[in-house]
Design a protein around this motif. Structure first.
Motif, PDB file in Angstrom:
ATOM      1  N   LEU A   3       0.885  -1.067   0.198  1.00 47.33           N
ATOM      2  CA  LEU A   3      -0.142   0.064  -0.096  1.00 47.33           C
ATOM      3  C   LEU A   3       0.868   1.201   0.008  1.00 47.33           C
ATOM      4  CD1 LEU A   3      -2.446  -1.166   2.793  1.00 47.33           C
ATOM      5  CD2 LEU A   3      -2.999  -1.216   0.195  1.00 47.33           C
ATOM      6  N   SER A   4       0.442   2.242  -0.821  1.00 43.27           N
ATOM      7  CA  SER A   4       1.237   3.556  -0.931  1.00 43.27           C
ATOM      8  C   SER A   4       0.850   4.214   0.360  1.00 43.27           C
ATOM      9  CB  SER A   4       1.100   4.357  -1.742  1.00 43.27           C
ATOM     10  OG  SER A   4      -0.308   4.358  -2.244  1.00 43.27           O
ATOM     11  N   ILE A   5       1.616   5.156   1.125  1.00 40.60           N
ATOM     12  CA  ILE A   5       1.658   5.758   2.268  1.00 40.60           C
ATOM     13  C   ILE A   5       0.347   7.042   2.082  1.00 40.60           C
ATOM     14  CG2 ILE A   5       2.343   7.722   3.608  1.00 40.60           C
ATOM     15  CD1 ILE A   5       5.302   6.412   3.098  1.00 40.60           C
ATOM     16  N   SER A   6      -0.635   6.736   2.969  1.00 37.95           N
ATOM     17  CA  SER A   6      -1.773   7.879   2.990  1.00 37.95           C
ATOM     18  C   SER A   6      -1.365   9.077   2.731  1.00 37.95           C
ATOM     19  CB  SER A   6      -2.439   7.706   4.298  1.00 37.95           C
ATOM     20  OG  SER A   6      -3.429   8.674   4.362  1.00 37.95           O
ATOM     21  N   PRO A   7      -2.126   9.862   1.912  1.00 38.65           N
ATOM     22  CA  PRO A   7      -1.888  11.185   1.625  1.00 38.65           C
ATOM     23  C   PRO A   7      -2.227  11.909   2.861  1.00 38.65           C
ATOM     24  CG  PRO A   7      -3.935  10.431   0.401  1.00 38.65           C
ATOM     25  CD  PRO A   7      -3.222   9.480   1.228  1.00 38.65           C
ATOM     26  N   LEU A   8      -2.986  11.552   3.734  1.00 35.19           N
ATOM     27  CA  LEU A   8      -3.064  12.224   5.057  1.00 35.19           C
ATOM     28  C   LEU A   8      -2.149  11.947   6.194  1.00 35.19           C
ATOM     29  CD1 LEU A   8      -7.064  11.483   5.055  1.00 35.19           C
ATOM     30  CD2 LEU A   8      -5.826  13.227   3.988  1.00 35.19           C
ATOM     31  N   ALA A   9      -1.103  11.217   5.768  1.00 35.05           N
ATOM     32  CA  ALA A   9      -0.196  10.765   7.075  1.00 35.05           C
ATOM     33  C   ALA A   9       0.566  12.300   7.568  1.00 35.05           C
ATOM     34  CB  ALA A   9       0.821   9.907   6.194  1.00 35.05           C
ATOM     35  N   THR A  10       0.850  11.865   8.901  1.00 33.94           N
ATOM     36  CA  THR A  10       1.625  12.896   9.343  1.00 33.94           C
ATOM     37  C   THR A  10       2.910  12.252  10.132  1.00 33.94           C
ATOM     38  OG1 THR A  10       0.603  12.422  11.446  1.00 33.94           O
ATOM     39  CG2 THR A  10      -0.538  14.303  10.134  1.00 33.94           C
ATOM     40  N   PRO A  11       4.071  13.183  10.186  1.00 30.44           N
ATOM     41  CA  PRO A  11       5.464  12.510  10.578  1.00 30.44           C
ATOM     42  C   PRO A  11       5.240  11.706  12.161  1.00 30.44           C
ATOM     43  CG  PRO A  11       5.539  14.673   9.728  1.00 30.44           C
ATOM     44  CD  PRO A  11       4.038  14.687   9.796  1.00 30.44           C
ATOM     45  N   PHE A  12       5.983  10.740  12.142  1.00 25.35           N
ATOM     46  CA  PHE A  12       6.227  10.250  13.598  1.00 25.35           C
ATOM     47  C   PHE A  12       6.999  11.338  14.205  1.00 25.35           C
ATOM     48  CE2 PHE A  12       7.415   7.381  16.973  1.00 25.35           C
ATOM     49  CZ  PHE A  12       6.497   6.581  17.232  1.00 25.35           C
ATOM     50  N   PRO A  13       6.054  11.604  15.524  1.00 24.66           N
ATOM     51  CA  PRO A  13       6.620  12.879  16.336  1.00 24.66           C
ATOM     52  C   PRO A  13       7.918  12.347  17.232  1.00 24.66           C
ATOM     53  CG  PRO A  13       4.810  11.716  17.624  1.00 24.66           C
ATOM     54  CD  PRO A  13       4.953  11.011  15.909  1.00 24.66           C
ATOM     55  N   ALA A  14       8.499  13.459  17.712  1.00 22.62           N
ATOM     56  CA  ALA A  14       9.541  12.950  18.797  1.00 22.62           C
ATOM     57  C   ALA A  14       8.996  12.700  19.872  1.00 22.62           C
ATOM     58  CB  ALA A  14      10.368  14.463  19.025  1.00 22.62           C
ATOM     59  N   MET A  15       9.366  11.301  20.427  1.00 23.40           N
ATOM     60  CA  MET A  15       8.598  10.728  21.550  1.00 23.40           C
ATOM     61  C   MET A  15       9.672  10.338  22.631  1.00 23.40           C
ATOM     62  SD  MET A  15       5.381   9.615  20.553  1.00 23.40           S
ATOM     63  CE  MET A  15       5.351   7.939  21.420  1.00 23.40           C
ATOM     64  N   PRO A  16       9.589  10.938  24.061  1.00 26.31           N
ATOM     65  CA  PRO A  16      10.426  10.859  24.861  1.00 26.31           C
ATOM     66  C   PRO A  16      10.121   9.506  25.608  1.00 26.31           C
ATOM     67  CG  PRO A  16       8.499  12.027  25.554  1.00 26.31           C
ATOM     68  CD  PRO A  16       8.255  11.912  24.228  1.00 26.31           C
ATOM     69  N   PRO A  17      11.073   8.950  26.179  1.00 26.30           N
ATOM     70  CA  PRO A  17      11.051   7.633  26.978  1.00 26.30           C
ATOM     71  C   PRO A  17      10.216   7.788  28.192  1.00 26.30           C
ATOM     72  CG  PRO A  17      13.312   8.536  27.288  1.00 26.30           C
ATOM     73  CD  PRO A  17      12.595   9.194  26.378  1.00 26.30           C
ATOM     74  N   VAL A  18       9.452   6.602  28.706  1.00 20.50           N
ATOM     75  CA  VAL A  18       8.844   6.902  29.630  1.00 20.50           C
ATOM     76  C   VAL A  18       9.491   5.970  30.910  1.00 20.50           C
ATOM     77  CG1 VAL A  18       6.522   6.126  30.826  1.00 20.50           C
ATOM     78  CG2 VAL A  18       6.659   7.389  28.374  1.00 20.50           C
ATOM     79  N   ALA A  19       9.827   6.519  32.071  1.00 18.15           N
ATOM     80  CA  ALA A  19      10.487   5.679  33.097  1.00 18.15           C
ATOM     81  C   ALA A  19       9.667   4.517  33.419  1.00 18.15           C
ATOM     82  CB  ALA A  19      10.838   6.705  34.128  1.00 18.15           C
ATOM     83  N   GLY A  20      10.073   3.395  33.518  1.00 20.02           N
ATOM     84  CA  GLY A  20       9.649   2.155  33.960  1.00 20.02           C
ATOM     85  C   GLY A  20       8.999   1.319  32.564  1.00 20.02           C
ATOM     86  N   VAL A  21       8.975   1.788  31.526  1.00 18.89           N
ATOM     87  CA  VAL A  21       8.807   1.183  30.339  1.00 18.89           C
ATOM     88  C   VAL A  21       9.970   0.891  29.316  1.00 18.89           C
ATOM     89  CG1 VAL A  21       7.470   1.265  28.096  1.00 18.89           C
ATOM     90  CG2 VAL A  21       6.451   2.600  30.300  1.00 18.89           C
ATOM     91  N   THR A  22       9.893  -0.342  29.162  1.00 15.36           N
ATOM     92  CA  THR A  22      10.989  -1.111  28.425  1.00 15.36           C
ATOM     93  C   THR A  22      10.597  -1.663  26.972  1.00 15.36           C
ATOM     94  OG1 THR A  22      12.554  -1.347  30.139  1.00 15.36           O
ATOM     95  CG2 THR A  22      13.044  -2.299  28.143  1.00 15.36           C
TER      96      THR A  22
END
Lengths: 408, 408
Positions: A3-22
């Motif tokens: 499938l081609s990328i949706s024309p409505l796609a948005t970029p993946f955001p900058a996501m910080p780590p969450v302490a306690g989650v691996t």
């Protein structure tokens, strides 16, 4: 089929780590592909959990497992399988979920009920236990992955990775919420399951987290539709590790309760819109705002009737200001409506008012609005104070191609 | 935009005249076209009438007019306009209906309430009274037309003319039922209104006719769907002229009551299937039979959930035995269902039973069945005695082309 990328796609955001989650990902090879398809999330001891699941009367064994585990409100791990939904597989499907929970509980030294499981993909084929077990063993030993890798691993035919994040001040501390979701892009032979996973380092008691998630769900995930079809496996889970060290949120009086709820709702809204933006064949994101209904619930049902109407969705695909189809969709909703009080707008332009076309309305701004990628439809019923907003996408040849132009 | 004839079309049947019914057609030129678009049916004095109309909360003024006139149960004329539905046009639309009834009442020397009016076509544009009046004047003077001409004249973007007929023995006499219908083929900017008109020479008291029509409607017109969208103007009317001279049918004890009801239901079923066969973009007729539900009403809602599912309809278009999508549609219907009792068949082949895929079922007859034009899906819920059958068509690129690939 790719499938081609949706024309409505948005970029993946900058996501910080969450302490306690691996996060860790691995190849279980549930399908004949060379990609990671098993996600293993380890959660710090003391993590609380809340969740909302599909309304389907034919849920997957994973959904039933999560519902039981949610009663206890504690979590140590999440396992997500992509490529096989394990739905409609009877006792063999249940056995696969139990095996995954047992293996992971042994690995972490926790109860099986602390292990949450979700799967997405083909229906009717039992999840192969041997592949799941080997995949888990590989995942336990894998290096930590980032949000983007996890978002890609839970996806099936999503055309882009989806994540969202927000922060809030709780008990004087900044807490982080980070979340990933997979949605509606799917091929043979199954359907568009929505799986969403939300993580925060805030300390949140499980009942408060459940109430906050349920409230957010009502205004976000429950307000989106791609094609009116409800998966057997839809699941959204929220995990709170408590690593931020705040006094646990437990009720309305807790310091930061409102801020946390707002941030959670913000993340849910972002995730929900990301799913619609990847709706099968979508070329336009449609926001439908209904006001003046007899109640909020009535407004919601009318808005969903519009959002699920194939005639409305094809009209938007055709960039056609066909408000007659909106009248039709209001009329068929089965909710209180009076034809001669009904008003309709596209963007900011009223096209019908008081049961009549607005004579000589300016068609230029309507046409310009409909040529855009984000379409706003407003309906005022003129009856009361009820209001609701829902989101959908248009219905295009792309939807037919994805869902009809192949054999399973 | 011209539409090619549906691949599911059937030939127009041989249709006998019905004593007491005179058909005439004329050009009102509601659109820029050179075809008859106004149908005038004169009915003998003493004709009784029954009807069922759209459930829409935003009905056309024609629908409101017919509902009021049906209370009296007597009819002398029917006027059908094609090309303009006159829906959502406020007081100007109401005035147009009143003008048509008044002119025709004066022509026939009857009450305006004896004149039934139906319109189909564009929404939001008041029916032009001058064109209607000139068209009526021409129709009054036109030669008698046959059923096929009337069926063609009430059509909009139907791709073929639709008629049905049946006979019954009532009170020792053979009575005839003949009927025409127009359905779901549509262009800008409106929707697929279903208008059906049934005529019989039997003598039938209006309450009996209404009860018989309502009962037939429940099992026929209410059991079809093309795209789940309900028109503002759907109308089915049944007229009984009494010319056959039988003792009027008035109740269960009347001689021939059962035979008449069966013949009427037969005609309604034929008409309903003709509409589905001309569904926008249809390439396959789909019959969905649900049994084992907790009640007939529950079975009906589950069957309609399957029939309206875009994922089911696209799977059939793709000739894909995707029973997982049927599980999904059962699950989302909101009706009692137990996943582990559910069985599904395509044609005569069971593909899922007791909540599991049937292992190694023979795929050859399923594939052959799905390549055909008439598809049968069977669902057994395993809960009770409730059953229902509904009909729909598949969802193809043709539907998108008809409804999205133009500007109004």
């Amino acid at each position: 089929m790719s499938l081609s990328i949706s024309p409505l796609a948005t970029p993946f955001p900058a996501m910080p780590p969450v302490a306690g989650v691996t996060l860790r990902v691995a190849r279980a090879r549930y399908k004949e592909w060379d990609r990671c398809d098993l996600t293993f999330v380890e959660l710090a001891p003391g993590t609380t959990v809340a969740g909302v699941t599909t309304q389907s009367r034919c849920p997957s064994p994973e959904v039933e497992w999560c519902r039981q585990a949610l009663v206890l409100g504690e979590a140590r791990a999440l396992v997500v399988n992509a490529g096989n939904s394990n739905a409609f597989t009877g006792h063999r499907g249940r056995a696969a979920v139990e095996a995954i929970a047992a293996q992971t509980a042994a690995h972490l030294g926790c109860r099986p009920s602390d292990v949450f499981v979700a799967s997405t993909g083909v229906i009717g084929v039992p999840l192969p236990i041997d592949k799941a077990q080997a995949g888990l063993t590989a995942a336990y030993a894998a290096p930590a992955a980032d949000w983007r890798a996890a978002a890609e691993t839970i996806g099936t035919t999503d055309t882009y990775a989806k994540g969202a994040t927000a922060t809030a001040i709780v008990d004087g501390r900044s807490v982080t919420i980070a979340a990933i979701i997979k949605g509606s892009g799917m091929i043979a032979p199954d359907m568009a399951t929505m799986l969403g996973f939300i993580f925060t380092d805030a300390a949140v008691e499980a009942p408060f987290l459940q109430a906050a998630l349920s409230a957010a769900n009502t205004r976000t995930f429950s307000c989106i539709t791609v094609d009116s079809d409800t998966s057997t496996s839809d699941t959204v889970l929220a995990f709170a590790t408590g690593a931020a060290g705040n006094v646990p949120l437990s009720g309305d009086d807790s310091d930061g309760a409102d801020a946390f709820r707002a941030a959670l709702a913000d993340v849910c809204r972002q995730l929900a819109l990301l799913v619609v933006r990847d709706g099968e064949g979508a070329s336009k994101l449609i926001e439908i705002a209904v006001e003046g209904a007899e109640s909020d619930a009535s407004a919601h049902r009318i808005a969903m009737s519009i959002a699920n109407s194939p005639l409305v969705k094809t009209a938007i695909a055709g960039e056609d200001a066909n408000w007659g189809r909106i009248v039709m969709a209001v009329g068929k909703a089965g909710e209180p409506a009076e034809r001669d009080r009904l008003s309709i707008r596209f963007g900011a332009t009223q096209v019908a008012r008081g049961g009549l076309a607005v004579e000589d309305y300016d068609e230029a701004p309507v046409a310009a609005h409909l040529k855009g990628q984000e379409i706003a439809i407003g309906v005022d019923l003129g009856l009361g104070e009820g209001r609701a907003t829902v989101w959908t996408c248009d219905l295009t040849h792309g939807y037919i191609s994805i869902n009809a132009d192949y054999r399973s």
